[in-house]
Enzyme design. Structure first.
Site, PDB file in Angstrom:
ATOM      1  N   LYS A 110     -32.801  87.599 -88.911  1.00  0.00           N
ATOM      2  CA  LYS A 110     -32.918  87.633 -87.449  1.00  0.00           C
ATOM      3  C   LYS A 110     -34.152  86.902 -86.916  1.00  0.00           C
ATOM      4  O   LYS A 110     -35.224  86.943 -87.502  1.00  0.00           O
ATOM      5  CB  LYS A 110     -32.992  89.093 -86.961  1.00  0.00           C
ATOM      6  CG  LYS A 110     -31.695  89.839 -87.056  1.00  0.00           C
ATOM      7  CD  LYS A 110     -30.643  89.350 -86.067  1.00  0.00           C
ATOM      8  CE  LYS A 110     -30.928  89.782 -84.651  1.00  0.00           C
ATOM      9  NZ  LYS A 110     -30.742  91.225 -84.452  1.00  0.00           N
TER      10      LYS A 110
ATOM     11  N   THR B 161     -19.598  77.716 -64.365  1.00  0.00           N
ATOM     12  CA  THR B 161     -19.413  78.662 -63.259  1.00  0.00           C
ATOM     13  C   THR B 161     -18.616  79.817 -63.879  1.00  0.00           C
ATOM     14  O   THR B 161     -17.785  79.586 -64.771  1.00  0.00           O
ATOM     15  CB  THR B 161     -18.650  78.058 -62.060  1.00  0.00           C
ATOM     16  OG1 THR B 161     -17.355  77.653 -62.498  1.00  0.00           O
ATOM     17  CG2 THR B 161     -19.375  76.857 -61.472  1.00  0.00           C
ATOM     18  N   HIS B 162     -18.904  81.016 -63.451  1.00  0.00           N
ATOM     19  CA  HIS B 162     -18.293  82.218 -64.052  1.00  0.00           C
ATOM     20  C   HIS B 162     -18.563  82.283 -65.565  1.00  0.00           C
ATOM     21  O   HIS B 162     -17.785  82.874 -66.305  1.00  0.00           O
ATOM     22  CB  HIS B 162     -16.778  82.269 -63.806  1.00  0.00           C
ATOM     23  CG  HIS B 162     -16.392  81.972 -62.393  1.00  0.00           C
ATOM     24  ND1 HIS B 162     -16.300  82.938 -61.420  1.00  0.00           N
ATOM     25  CD2 HIS B 162     -16.116  80.797 -61.785  1.00  0.00           C
ATOM     26  CE1 HIS B 162     -15.962  82.375 -60.265  1.00  0.00           C
ATOM     27  NE2 HIS B 162     -15.851  81.067 -60.443  1.00  0.00           N
TER      28      HIS B 162
ATOM     29  N   GLU C 161     -36.163  88.603 -73.443  1.00  0.00           N
ATOM     30  CA  GLU C 161     -35.547  89.914 -73.178  1.00  0.00           C
ATOM     31  C   GLU C 161     -36.489  90.799 -72.365  1.00  0.00           C
ATOM     32  O   GLU C 161     -36.073  91.481 -71.427  1.00  0.00           O
ATOM     33  CB  GLU C 161     -35.220  90.620 -74.497  1.00  0.00           C
ATOM     34  CG  GLU C 161     -34.139  89.933 -75.315  1.00  0.00           C
ATOM     35  CD  GLU C 161     -34.082  90.531 -76.713  1.00  0.00           C
ATOM     36  OE1 GLU C 161     -33.475  91.603 -76.865  1.00  0.00           O
ATOM     37  OE2 GLU C 161     -34.667  89.948 -77.641  1.00  0.00           O
TER      38      GLU C 161
ATOM     39  N   TYR D  32     -53.709 106.325 -40.509  1.00  0.00           N
ATOM     40  CA  TYR D  32     -53.860 106.412 -41.963  1.00  0.00           C
ATOM     41  C   TYR D  32     -53.206 107.674 -42.498  1.00  0.00           C
ATOM     42  O   TYR D  32     -53.270 108.748 -41.906  1.00  0.00           O
ATOM     43  CB  TYR D  32     -55.342 106.401 -42.374  1.00  0.00           C
ATOM     44  CG  TYR D  32     -55.492 106.447 -43.878  1.00  0.00           C
ATOM     45  CD1 TYR D  32     -55.335 105.304 -44.640  1.00  0.00           C
ATOM     46  CD2 TYR D  32     -55.703 107.652 -44.551  1.00  0.00           C
ATOM     47  CE1 TYR D  32     -55.407 105.341 -46.028  1.00  0.00           C
ATOM     48  CE2 TYR D  32     -55.782 107.709 -45.938  1.00  0.00           C
ATOM     49  CZ  TYR D  32     -55.627 106.545 -46.660  1.00  0.00           C
ATOM     50  OH  TYR D  32     -55.677 106.579 -48.032  1.00  0.00           O
TER      51      TYR D  32
ATOM     52  N   SER E 171     -36.547  90.951 -87.360  1.00  0.00           N
ATOM     53  CA  SER E 171     -36.044  92.313 -87.436  1.00  0.00           C
ATOM     54  C   SER E 171     -36.628  92.965 -88.679  1.00  0.00           C
ATOM     55  O   SER E 171     -36.825  92.310 -89.699  1.00  0.00           O
ATOM     56  CB  SER E 171     -34.518  92.285 -87.527  1.00  0.00           C
ATOM     57  OG  SER E 171     -34.049  93.493 -88.098  1.00  0.00           O
TER      58      SER E 171
ATOM     59  N   ASN F 160     -35.470  86.958 -82.983  1.00  0.00           N
ATOM     60  CA  ASN F 160     -35.082  87.509 -81.686  1.00  0.00           C
ATOM     61  C   ASN F 160     -35.865  86.910 -80.525  1.00  0.00           C
ATOM     62  O   ASN F 160     -37.068  86.688 -80.648  1.00  0.00           O
ATOM     63  CB  ASN F 160     -35.301  89.029 -81.686  1.00  0.00           C
ATOM     64  CG  ASN F 160     -34.421  89.728 -82.706  1.00  0.00           C
ATOM     65  OD1 ASN F 160     -33.303  89.287 -82.973  1.00  0.00           O
ATOM     66  ND2 ASN F 160     -34.930  90.796 -83.298  1.00  0.00           N
TER      67      ASN F 160
HETATM   68  N1  ARG Z   1     -58.290 105.866 -51.888  1.00  0.00           N
HETATM   69  C1  ARG Z   1     -57.845 105.696 -50.549  1.00  0.00           C
HETATM   70  C2  ARG Z   1     -56.624 104.772 -50.515  1.00  0.00           C
HETATM   71  O1  ARG Z   1     -56.382 104.151 -51.483  1.00  0.00           O
HETATM   72  C3  ARG Z   1     -58.947 105.115 -49.740  1.00  0.00           C
HETATM   73  C4  ARG Z   1     -58.925 105.521 -48.310  1.00  0.00           C
HETATM   74  C5  ARG Z   1     -59.301 106.943 -48.197  1.00  0.00           C
HETATM   75  N2  ARG Z   1     -59.377 107.355 -46.864  1.00  0.00           N
HETATM   76  C6  ARG Z   1     -59.333 108.655 -46.568  1.00  0.00           C
HETATM   77  N3  ARG Z   1     -59.451 108.973 -45.346  1.00  0.00           N
HETATM   78  N4  ARG Z   1     -59.111 109.559 -47.489  1.00  0.00           N
HETATM   79  O2  ARG Z   1     -55.916 104.683 -49.549  1.00  0.00           O
END
Ligand code: ARG
Length: 467
Positions: A289, A161-162, A296, A323, A283, A291
């Site tokens: 080395k 812990t810590h 990482e 949209y 390295s 690594n």
């Molecule tokens: N390439 C658009 C997207 O990834 C698809 C939908 C496009 N619709 C539009 N009305 N331009 O969202």
């Protein structure tokens, strides 16, 4: 005619336009370079949509058959690795290709749908498949953890812990901690998949459609459990992307913590793990080395995954319904998170699978580290001494020993009894790490017998899920 004078006739939306967009604008707006990953899903969605249109009499049987046949050809081309280029986005590309194959009847496929419900559907289909593949990779990772744990039920190492030696634990216990983290990650993926199993298609651009469509049929064809109930919600929310990004981020943080332990454990100071030459690098200047690059990088790539989640949340936070083109920015981020997390999981699986645990070093690290001091205090407390009084008595003892450059292991029975009368008659191995781990039999504790029970439970959980 110069480029910009040409009507945008090859565009899905060209009718209204008298000039093509500037090529720089096309390069800026096109999503094909990244959404072509969803080509197979786009075609599958189109086939389901086409069948539905045919069944509902929205398309004639001949047209529906011609379109489906064309889409199947495209499907085969995609599987064969056709180069996908020369269109604005994947939806446009598929339609363009369809027109090349079957002529103008291709133009009937887009009845009763929009790219808005199409892209939301494609993305859900694609993410669902990738999440499934990731789950398989996690199952494999867990299997390696179970296997390694099975070999180290009694291997003692310091528990921290810590990052200070705290109490000894067994290695299986430590490894199983990661098993359960991954188990919850798999739970989260499964929960996500259930919630994401709703079909946007049929929402059309935003308001629904006047055609007599059958959304439930399309949902069944595409393996969705439900249809999205609200067309505005269906096309405009990306919570299924955000949620998956969040699930992936938590998972990546788990991987990163394990990666950090691999880095630490492979240092000379710890020396708890020896990485296979197959997964380490050297390295260019320091010949000695070796690594732990993979670990990482897995740790470092966590920055991308966290960044992707932040980017996605930021894209969505100010968008009005419905949209908005901003949402096109979701794909590269979520694809990158999926690629990164899956890549890290696979690479770390290999690192762990091929690693050798240096069990002698682990045990040696517990010698003289005072990590069984709690056992002394517990011994007194279990015999009625208030824990605080026991803690103080053992604390003084530890300080005295440290001043004398001695360890708990060097204590004689008389010295113990002098530290507190209730130590009279204490067993000689009271301060041994083996006795310490053996004593921790509480459920979930580090006693080998309890860890064996836990391992059996973990194996059963793993089996029950079916890899
Ligand atoms: N390439 C658009 C997207 O990834 C698809 C939908 C496009 N619709 C539009 N009305 N331009 O969202």
């Amino acid at each position: 005619m110069s480029h910009s004078d040409q009507p945008a006739g090859d565009k899905l939306w060209g009718g209204r336009f008298s000039a093509r967009p500037d090529p720089r604008i096309e390069a800026f707006t096109h999503s094909l370079p990244f959404d072509r990953r969803m080509a197979a899903q786009d075609v599958r969605g189109s086939i389901a949509h086409c069948r539905m249109l045919g069944r509902q009499g929205i398309l004639s049987a001949e047209d529906a058959a011609a379109i489906e046949a064309g889409l199947r050809e495209i499907q085969a081309e995609i599987e064969a690795g056709v180069i996908i280029e020369g269109a604005e986005d994947i939806h446009t590309w598929v339609e363009m290709r369809l027109r090349e194959k079957i002529g103008p009847v291709a133009g009937r496929l887009h009845s009763a749908r929009s790219r808005n419900d199409q892209v939301a559907t494609d993305t859900r289909l694609y993410l669902r498949e990738r999440a499934q593949a990731l789950d398989t990779a996690l199952a494999r990772f867990q299997a390696v953890l179970l296997e390694q744990a099975g070999e180290h039920e009694e291997t003692v190492l310091p528990g921290y812990t810590h990052l200070q030696h705290a109490q000894p634990v067994v290695l299986a216990h430590h490894l199983l901690a990661y098993f359960w983290m991954l188990e919850r990650d798999r739970d989260r993926l499964a929960d996500w998949a259930t919630r994401a199993s709703a079909l946007p298609l049929g929402a059309a651009a935003l308001a629904g459609t006047p055609y007599p469509i059958d959304r439930k049929f399309v949902a069944r064809e595409l393996g969705f459990a439900r249809v999205c109930e609200n067309s505005l919600d269906a096309i405009s929310d990306r919570d299924f992307v955000l949620e998956l990004a969040a699930v992936l981020t938590i998972l990546q943080v788990h991987l990163s913590r394990l990666a950090e332990e691999i880095v630490l454990w492979s240092t000379r100071e710890f020396g708890f793990i020896e990485l296979s030459d197959r997964v380490a690098t050297g390295s260019s200047i320091m010949p000695q080395k070796k690594n732990p690059d993979v670990a990482e990088l897995a740790r470092g790539k966590t920055g991308r995954v966290v960044g992707n989640l932040t980017a996605l949340l930021t894209v969505m936070k100010g968008l009005p319904l419905a949209y908005n083109s901003d949402m096109q920015e979701d794909k590269e981020r979520i694809f990158d998170s999926l690629d990164t997390v899956e890549g890290c999981a696979q690479a770390l699986t290999l690192v762990l699978e091929t690693a050798t645990f240096c069990t002698e070093r682990m045990r040696a690290a517990t010698v003289g580290d005072f990590s069984t001091a709690t056992d002394l205090a517990d011994y007194l407390a279990l015999r009625g001494v208030p824990f605080r009084e026991a803690h103080a008595a053992v604390g003084q003892l530890v300080r005295r020993l440290e001043e004398q450059g001695r360890t708990l292991e060097s204590l004689t029975g008389e010295e113990l009894a002098a530290a507190h009368p209730a130590f009279a008659g204490a067993p000689a191995d009271l301060v041994s790490v083996d006795a310490s781990v053996r004593a921790r039999r509480s459920p979930g504790g580090t006693a080998p017998e309890e860890v064996r029970r836990q391992l059996a439970q973990a194996r059963a959980a793993w089996e029950a899920r079916g890899a």
